[in-house]
Design an enzyme around this catalytic site. Structure first.
Site, PDB file in Angstrom:
ATOM      1  N   ASP A  88      -0.104   4.340  -6.630  1.00 44.78           N
ATOM      2  CA  ASP A  88      -1.075   4.401  -5.566  1.00 44.78           C
ATOM      3  C   ASP A  88      -2.268   5.497  -5.993  1.00 44.78           C
ATOM      4  O   ASP A  88      -2.711   5.449  -7.282  1.00 44.78           O
ATOM      5  CB  ASP A  88      -0.712   4.669  -4.100  1.00 44.78           C
ATOM      6  CG  ASP A  88      -1.623   4.155  -3.187  1.00 44.78           C
ATOM      7  OD1 ASP A  88      -1.719   2.927  -2.776  1.00 44.78           O
ATOM      8  OD2 ASP A  88      -2.572   4.895  -2.734  1.00 44.78           O
ATOM      9  N   TYR A  93     -10.994   6.280   0.543  1.00 44.02           N
ATOM     10  CA  TYR A  93     -11.679   4.944  -0.344  1.00 44.02           C
ATOM     11  C   TYR A  93     -13.035   4.793  -0.326  1.00 44.02           C
ATOM     12  O   TYR A  93     -13.724   4.397  -1.200  1.00 44.02           O
ATOM     13  CB  TYR A  93     -11.000   3.741   0.745  1.00 44.02           C
ATOM     14  CG  TYR A  93      -9.643   3.430   0.584  1.00 44.02           C
ATOM     15  CD1 TYR A  93      -9.121   2.601  -0.286  1.00 44.02           C
ATOM     16  CD2 TYR A  93      -8.776   4.616   1.308  1.00 44.02           C
ATOM     17  CE1 TYR A  93      -7.866   2.207  -0.491  1.00 44.02           C
ATOM     18  CE2 TYR A  93      -7.106   4.143   1.074  1.00 44.02           C
ATOM     19  CZ  TYR A  93      -6.784   2.943   0.093  1.00 44.02           C
ATOM     20  OH  TYR A  93      -5.289   2.773  -0.186  1.00 44.02           O
ATOM     21  N   HIS A 148       5.657  -1.374  -4.214  1.00 39.81           N
ATOM     22  CA  HIS A 148       4.730  -0.551  -4.248  1.00 39.81           C
ATOM     23  C   HIS A 148       5.182   1.062  -4.028  1.00 39.81           C
ATOM     24  O   HIS A 148       4.633   2.073  -4.642  1.00 39.81           O
ATOM     25  CB  HIS A 148       3.567  -0.647  -3.276  1.00 39.81           C
ATOM     26  CG  HIS A 148       2.401   0.023  -3.417  1.00 39.81           C
ATOM     27  ND1 HIS A 148       1.634  -0.079  -4.368  1.00 39.81           N
ATOM     28  CD2 HIS A 148       1.859   1.015  -2.469  1.00 39.81           C
ATOM     29  CE1 HIS A 148       0.481   0.767  -4.057  1.00 39.81           C
ATOM     30  NE2 HIS A 148       0.581   1.521  -3.086  1.00 39.81           N
TER      31      HIS A 148
END
EC number: 3.3.2.9
Length: 455
Positions: free
Chosen positions: A226, A374, A431
């Site tokens: 990630d 983000y 993930h």
């Protein structure tokens, strides 16, 4: 048939010429100040201070009062996890959280490893530093920096740490024994958030390199998935001479002509160098590369544009925060779990572990600052940052977990990481690799380090 072969040959030539241009360059090692106000003239305090996770009756009482005020909306019939977190199952999670979950006990578990804080570029940086309990005679531990992502935390690594620092009691060889450092990304958990705009993965990479240097490590291994994958990649781009090896379980590949080749279909997959396993994981390509990404990326668009708005709601409601985060632990672990009424969450994780991760966000009030990451990294668009156009020239290992959101074949990874020396198709997992399959990931890290040290 001949036309198809000609087109494939031309495409192959273009790919070859594209990927054969290996230009070694490094990111500049600059400096920054992310604390409030102007940078003070006095030298920054570089001391490393012990830290302990704590809680209080008031904190727990406030949580319970907010949980008690939760208003549920009934799900549509047969919706399972297709509309997001199913509120019928959420009621079970909330009941467990309110009546059975013991935060004080989990705080004790969090404190089983040594925690520290230190000021770097104006921010209080939190990390855990775990040394081997015992070492074979004549050995020194290998320093390993492990970096989490969103919506995870340093707690993701709690089950893999003993497999790396004390492998023999867990059925693993003691050929490689590690000293593990797991920091919290600034703005996540117990690391202070930036007061200024522009704090991205490159700034984080520089801070984490400074942390390792402050701890006395001149050469070290790094591992991440990630955001951790991108942060570790940036460290390798910034200070390659200090990185003994880079291990990833996710790769951000934005400039790579190979990513266009699956459009030619299954028929040319082997001709283009894809393995049988690649073809299984890539196709049907329309479903896996387009529909699936669209289905799972709504949060990304929100957080890369206006994170503070949704953050207001999540920072005010513990149940809302849990639903928002735990939905990712369902579908990012296995997208087929959206077909289940409970999202399959307890197939891979315990509710204690999942809620401990939620509590790290809740008690520190860091959901907004974590979402801003983000905006800082993606708000200007794709391929606008220098590091996205740069390759990585340190020994690299890659774990390809089959339920990752998007499969990256070895061909793709090797373009960005020309010194890829280990690429593994993992047996299972998605993930959150360290959280979900700690032993598989530990074994692959050890395999990679063995190869790196033979070079």
């Amino acid at each position: 048939m001949w036309l198809e072969l000609l087109l494939a040959s031309v495409l192959g030539l273009v790919i070859y010429r594209f990927v054969s241009r290996d230009k070694e360059e490094t990111l500049p090692l600059e400096d920054g100040w992310w604390g409030p106000g102007s940078k003070p003239s006095a030298r920054e305090d570089e001391s490393i201070r012990p830290f302990k996770v704590e809680t209080s009756d008031e904190e727990i009482k406030d949580l319970h009062q907010r949980i008690d005020r939760f208003r549920a909306s009934p799900p549509l019939e047969g919706s399972r996890f297709h509309y997001g977190f199913n509120s019928n199952y959420l009621k079970k999670v909330v009941s467990f959280w309110r009546n059975e979950f013991d935060w004080r006990k989990q705080v004790e578990i969090l404190n089983q490893y040594p925690h520290f804080k230190t000021k770097i570029e104006g921010l209080d940086i939190h990390f855990i530093h775990v040394k081997p309990p015992q070492l074979p005679s004549g050995r020194t531990p290998k320093p390993l920096l492990m970096v989490h992502g969103w919506p995870g935390s340093f707690y993701e690594f709690y089950k893999i740490i003993p497999l790396l620092t004390d492998p023999k009691p867990h059925g693993l060889s003691d050929e490689h024994v590690f000293e593990v450092i797991c920091p919290s990304i600034p703005g996540y958990g117990f690391s202070e958030a930036s007061s200024k705009k522009g704090f991205n993965t490159v700034a984080t990479a520089r801070i984490f390199y400074k942390l390792m240097s402050r701890l006395g490590f001149q050469k070290f291994y790094i591992q991440g998935g990630d955001w951790g994958s991108l942060i570790c990649t940036n460290i390798a781009q910034m200070v390659p001479n200090h990185v003994k090896g880079l291990h990833l379980n996710l790769a951000f590949i934005t400039k790579n002509i190979y990513t266009l080749t699956p459009l030619l279909g299954r028929r040319f997959g082997r001709f283009l160098g894809y393995t049988e396993r690649d073809i299984e994981l890539l196709y049907p390509f329309k479903e896996k590369a387009f529909y699936s990404i669209m289905r799972e990326s709504g949060y990304l668009h929100i957080q890369a544009t206006k994170p503070d708005t949704v953050g207001c709601a999540l920072n005010d409601s513990p149940v809302g925060l849990a639903a928002y985060i735990l939905e990712k632990f369902s579908t990012w672990t296995n997208q087929e779990y959206r077909e289940l009424e409970d999202g399959g969450l307890e197939r891979k994780y315990s509710l204690e572990d999942l809620l401990t991760n939620i509590m790290i966000y809740w008690t520190t009030g860091t959901i907004v600052s974590s979402q801003r990451f983000y905006k800082e990294n993606m708000g200007q668009g794709i391929k606008v940052h220098r590091h996205e156009r740069m390759k990585v020239f340190v020994p690299t290992g890659y774990s390809a977990f089959p339920s990752e959101i998007m499969h990256a074949p070895e061909k793709w990874v090797k373009v960005k990481y020309p010194k890829l020396i280990s690429y593994s198709y993992m047996e299972r997992g998605g993930h959150f690799a360290a959280f979900e399959e700690p032993k598989l990931l530990a074994q692959d890290i050890r395999k990679f380090v063995s190869l790196a040290e033979r070079q």
